[in-house]
Design a protein around this motif. Structure first.
Motif, mmCIF file in Angstrom:
data_model
loop_
_atom_site.group_PDB
_atom_site.id
_atom_site.type_symbol
_atom_site.label_atom_id
_atom_site.label_comp_id
_atom_site.label_asym_id
_atom_site.label_seq_id
_atom_site.Cartn_x
_atom_site.Cartn_y
_atom_site.Cartn_z
ATOM 1 N N LYS A 264 -6.580 -3.925 7.009
ATOM 2 C CA LYS A 264 -6.216 -3.472 5.515
ATOM 3 C C LYS A 264 -7.420 -4.578 4.824
ATOM 4 C CE LYS A 264 -3.117 -3.685 1.685
ATOM 5 N NZ LYS A 264 -4.135 -4.316 0.901
ATOM 6 N N ALA A 265 -8.566 -4.103 5.109
ATOM 7 C CA ALA A 265 -9.459 -5.017 4.783
ATOM 8 C C ALA A 265 -9.820 -5.268 3.178
ATOM 9 C CB ALA A 265 -10.807 -5.008 5.476
ATOM 10 N N HIS A 266 -9.508 -4.192 2.554
ATOM 11 C CA HIS A 266 -9.719 -3.985 0.919
ATOM 12 C C HIS A 266 -8.703 -4.507 0.103
ATOM 13 C CE1 HIS A 266 -13.753 -3.093 2.668
ATOM 14 N NE2 HIS A 266 -13.049 -2.236 3.637
ATOM 15 N N TYR A 267 -8.863 -4.172 -1.193
ATOM 16 C CA TYR A 267 -7.859 -4.058 -2.208
ATOM 17 C C TYR A 267 -6.831 -2.954 -2.018
ATOM 18 C CZ TYR A 267 -9.900 -0.443 -4.821
ATOM 19 O OH TYR A 267 -10.470 0.927 -5.168
ATOM 20 N N GLY A 268 -5.557 -3.341 -2.550
ATOM 21 C CA GLY A 268 -4.607 -2.375 -2.268
ATOM 22 C C GLY A 268 -3.132 -2.803 -2.203
ATOM 23 N N PHE A 269 -2.267 -2.483 -2.409
ATOM 24 C CA PHE A 269 -0.739 -2.991 -2.243
ATOM 25 C C PHE A 269 0.006 -2.349 -1.015
ATOM 26 C CE2 PHE A 269 3.846 -2.754 -2.814
ATOM 27 C CZ PHE A 269 4.122 -4.029 -2.816
ATOM 28 N N LEU A 270 0.364 -3.134 -0.088
ATOM 29 C CA LEU A 270 1.245 -2.715 0.883
ATOM 30 C C LEU A 270 2.691 -3.704 0.877
ATOM 31 C CD1 LEU A 270 1.502 -0.933 3.701
ATOM 32 C CD2 LEU A 270 1.079 -3.284 4.899
ATOM 33 N N GLY A 271 3.743 -2.899 0.737
ATOM 34 C CA GLY A 271 5.227 -3.539 0.447
ATOM 35 C C GLY A 271 6.173 -2.934 1.383
ATOM 36 N N HIS A 272 6.908 -3.844 2.096
ATOM 37 C CA HIS A 272 8.035 -3.533 2.669
ATOM 38 C C HIS A 272 7.813 -2.246 3.773
ATOM 39 C CE1 HIS A 272 9.799 -5.824 -0.694
ATOM 40 N NE2 HIS A 272 10.796 -5.956 0.150
ATOM 41 N N ASN A 287 1.134 1.499 -1.540
ATOM 42 C CA ASN A 287 2.308 2.505 -1.110
ATOM 43 C C ASN A 287 3.297 2.111 -2.231
ATOM 44 O OD1 ASN A 287 2.963 -0.155 0.462
ATOM 45 N ND2 ASN A 287 4.789 0.762 0.362
ATOM 46 N N SER A 288 4.461 2.962 -2.572
ATOM 47 C CA SER A 288 5.344 2.409 -3.510
ATOM 48 C C SER A 288 6.484 1.998 -2.446
ATOM 49 C CB SER A 288 5.802 4.001 -4.091
ATOM 50 O OG SER A 288 7.178 3.715 -4.625
ATOM 51 N N ASP A 289 7.253 0.981 -2.805
ATOM 52 C CA ASP A 289 8.581 0.479 -2.118
ATOM 53 C C ASP A 289 9.623 0.261 -3.139
ATOM 54 O OD1 ASP A 289 7.780 -1.586 -3.781
ATOM 55 O OD2 ASP A 289 7.640 -3.082 -2.009
ATOM 56 N N LEU A 290 9.610 1.054 -4.068
ATOM 57 C CA LEU A 290 10.742 1.220 -5.229
ATOM 58 C C LEU A 290 10.626 2.254 -5.931
ATOM 59 C CD1 LEU A 290 12.980 -0.792 -6.559
ATOM 60 C CD2 LEU A 290 11.167 -1.389 -7.957
ATOM 61 N N LYS A 291 11.975 2.900 -6.301
ATOM 62 C CA LYS A 291 11.878 4.363 -6.959
ATOM 63 C C LYS A 291 12.007 3.925 -8.352
ATOM 64 C CE LYS A 291 15.053 7.242 -5.663
ATOM 65 N NZ LYS A 291 16.431 7.582 -5.038
ATOM 66 N N ASN A 292 11.497 4.923 -8.856
ATOM 67 C CA ASN A 292 11.406 4.773 -10.648
ATOM 68 C C ASN A 292 12.739 4.459 -11.096
ATOM 69 O OD1 ASN A 292 8.707 5.192 -10.527
ATOM 70 N ND2 ASN A 292 8.827 7.073 -11.547
ATOM 71 N N THR A 293 13.731 4.978 -10.259
ATOM 72 C CA THR A 293 15.038 4.758 -10.823
ATOM 73 C C THR A 293 15.836 3.651 -10.420
ATOM 74 O OG1 THR A 293 15.949 5.794 -8.970
ATOM 75 C CG2 THR A 293 15.646 7.203 -10.997
ATOM 76 N N TYR A 294 15.123 2.614 -9.548
ATOM 77 C CA TYR A 294 15.553 1.529 -8.951
ATOM 78 C C TYR A 294 16.892 1.746 -8.029
ATOM 79 C CZ TYR A 294 12.597 -0.819 -12.217
ATOM 80 O OH TYR A 294 11.655 -1.320 -12.995
ATOM 81 N N GLY A 295 16.974 3.156 -7.539
ATOM 82 C CA GLY A 295 17.987 3.313 -6.881
ATOM 83 C C GLY A 295 17.904 3.223 -5.356
ATOM 84 N N ILE A 296 18.985 3.474 -4.451
ATOM 85 C CA ILE A 296 18.996 3.502 -3.144
ATOM 86 C C ILE A 296 17.978 4.613 -2.520
ATOM 87 C CG2 ILE A 296 20.502 3.756 -0.969
ATOM 88 C CD1 ILE A 296 20.984 1.113 -2.747
ATOM 89 N N ILE A 297 17.425 4.203 -1.525
ATOM 90 C CA ILE A 297 16.375 5.040 -1.013
ATOM 91 C C ILE A 297 17.016 5.767 0.213
ATOM 92 C CG2 ILE A 297 14.302 5.159 0.272
ATOM 93 C CD1 ILE A 297 13.485 2.531 -1.442
ATOM 94 N N LYS A 298 16.482 7.065 0.363
ATOM 95 C CA LYS A 298 16.987 7.892 1.494
ATOM 96 C C LYS A 298 15.979 8.280 2.205
ATOM 97 C CE LYS A 298 20.931 9.884 -1.032
ATOM 98 N NZ LYS A 298 21.784 11.275 -1.286
ATOM 99 N N MET A 299 15.981 8.505 3.572
ATOM 100 C CA MET A 299 14.850 8.650 4.530
ATOM 101 C C MET A 299 15.308 9.705 5.486
ATOM 102 S SD MET A 299 12.698 5.075 5.344
ATOM 103 C CE MET A 299 11.843 6.049 6.905
ATOM 104 N N ASN A 300 14.308 10.382 5.918
ATOM 105 C CA ASN A 300 14.557 11.479 6.948
ATOM 106 C C ASN A 300 14.376 10.788 8.286
ATOM 107 O OD1 ASN A 300 14.759 13.715 5.252
ATOM 108 N ND2 ASN A 300 12.602 13.708 4.849
#
Length: 417
Positions: A264-272, A287-300
């Motif tokens: 990941k040699a260049h600028y950009g954000f990688l979180g959680h 990448n996004s690591d937080l919903k706009n609602t700050y709510g609990i995340i569900k994954m498939n």
């Protein structure tokens, strides 16, 4: 007493990360789960059980016997995602045969030779293994059950492993700044540190391996681990991050695990997030690591939507993935083996997929020969020779994941924009 470390019933929960490796070869802190177990159990000799398509590659990587059909003596079976603790230690000291479960999944068992042979030869009912076999229930936390738990546990794993890390000679840090006690800044070999690097070790240790190069204007917050021969390019490495060997890292990384030989040699954000091996993350990918609602995340997970109980989860990127410039990956998404992604990623991406829905409205199948040729090229760039095992594995994974691509509407036509 013989030890067999097995892949576990729910290794598929970690797909697509565990399509290319056993779950016990996933990273936690500065080591793999297997390395952690071997250390805790003080093992010199052990066998491994893995998914059939991983047999050859695992045999090449590990000296242990793979998928034995019989045992030579009483055997201890250890789930590769087991988190060793005092309760496990006490169980192993018992002079009895037993099984131990966590959340309904076999975590640990000590069995006679006869019962061990039955289990190795495919007996599904553990009740039929031995008469009067004792059974114990262990807390849910005994096993790592989902991929986001690796990221959650990573900060504490680094702290624990740091206790056993010997502190070597530090390079000249006179033009750098250290916040906190210097005893928590550990160098495991020769490292090159440019001026104006800040180490913040107030919340945990920072471990720097041999051959690491850290360029000026970098900030590294503990707990953190940087693997050997890795280059940190004027970056922000936030607390809870582990970076493997031979990586090139730029931009901001927060509480994430990046496996060896990934860039990941260049600028950009990688979180959680968890990033596999031989991944290249293009400039501007975030990448996004937080919903706009700050709510609990569900994954498939498989065909089931799982409530993670977490409000911070990033993405899970499998081995050999490539992202183009300016990619944006939404919260909690999984990227399959060898896939190429473009634009906005708003859903899980199957393996061997060129994902470009925000640009074309379509996804295209990546030809397996193209993935194999790319694998060869990236390995040659690190002076590593591609083996038949790696090629055969990609061929097999391509077959295993065909149905995933079909269900996702991936087109079997050439990619074009």
């Amino acid at each position: 007493m013989q030890y067999i470390i097995f892949d576990g019933e729910y290794t598929t929960n970690f797909y697509p990360l565990t399509l290319t490796k056993p779950a016990f070869d996933l990273s936690l802190g500065k080591k793999t789960l297997l390395e952690n177990l071997i250390e805790k159990l003080n093992l010199n000799d052990y066998n491994l059980m893995v998914q059939p398509h991983l047999t050859d590659l695992t045999r090449k990587k590990h000296k242990a016997k793979i998928n034995p059909q019989t045992s030579e003596e009483d055997t201890v079976f250890v789930n590769g995602r087991l988190c060793f603790n005092q309760e496990i230690e006490k169980l192993l000291q018992k002079n009895e045969h037993f099984t131990a479960f966590s959340n309904g999944e076999l975590a640990l068992a000590k069995l006679s030779k006869g019962a061990s042979d039955k289990l190795l030869q495919g007996e599904k009912s553990l009740k039929n293994l031995e008469s009067d076999l004792k059974s114990y229930d262990l807390p849910a936390s005994t096993l790592i059950r989902y991929p986001w738990e690796l990221v959650e546990r990573n900060p504490s794993a680094i702290k624990e492993q740091a206790k056993l890390t010997l502190k070597g000679e530090a390079p000249d840090l006179s033009k750098c700044e250290v916040l906190g006690s210097t005893k928590n800044l550990k160098f495991e070999g020769n490292a090159s540190i440019e001026s104006h690097v800040l180490f913040d070790i107030r919340k945990g240790p920072v471990l720097i391996s041999d051959g690491v190069e850290i360029q000026a204007n970098t900030r590294i917050e503990g707990p953190a681990y940087i693997g050997k021969m890795t280059q940190i390019r004027s970056s922000q490495i936030r607390s809870g991050t582990s970076i493997g060997d031979y990586c090139k890292i730029g931009g901001e990384v927060d509480c994430s695990i990046i496996s060896s030989y990934s860039n990941k040699a260049h600028y950009g954000f990688l979180g959680h997030s968890y990033v596999g091996e031989w991944v290249n993350i293009g400039a501007g990918t975030s990448n996004s690591d937080l919903k706009n609602t700050y709510g609990i995340i569900k994954m498939n997970i498989g065909n089931t939507e799982v409530n993670t109980g977490c409000n911070k989860i990033g993405c899970f990127i499998s081995d050999y993935v490539k992202t183009s410039i300016g990619c944006y990956i939404y919260t909690g998404k999984r990227i399959g083996v060898a896939s190429h992604i473009h634009g906005y990623v708003t859903e899980d991406v199957p393996s061997f997929t060129i994902y470009a829905k925000s640009l074309t409205g379509k996804s295209f199948e990546l030809h397996k020969n193209s993935a194999i040729d790319t694998q060869k090229r990236i390995m040659e760039r690190r002076n590593i020779t591609q083996t038949s095992y790696e090629k055969d594995l990609l061929n097999r994974i391509f077959e295993i994941t065909q149905d995933d691509r079909y269900k996702s509407g991936v087109l079997k036509t050439d990619f074009s924009i």
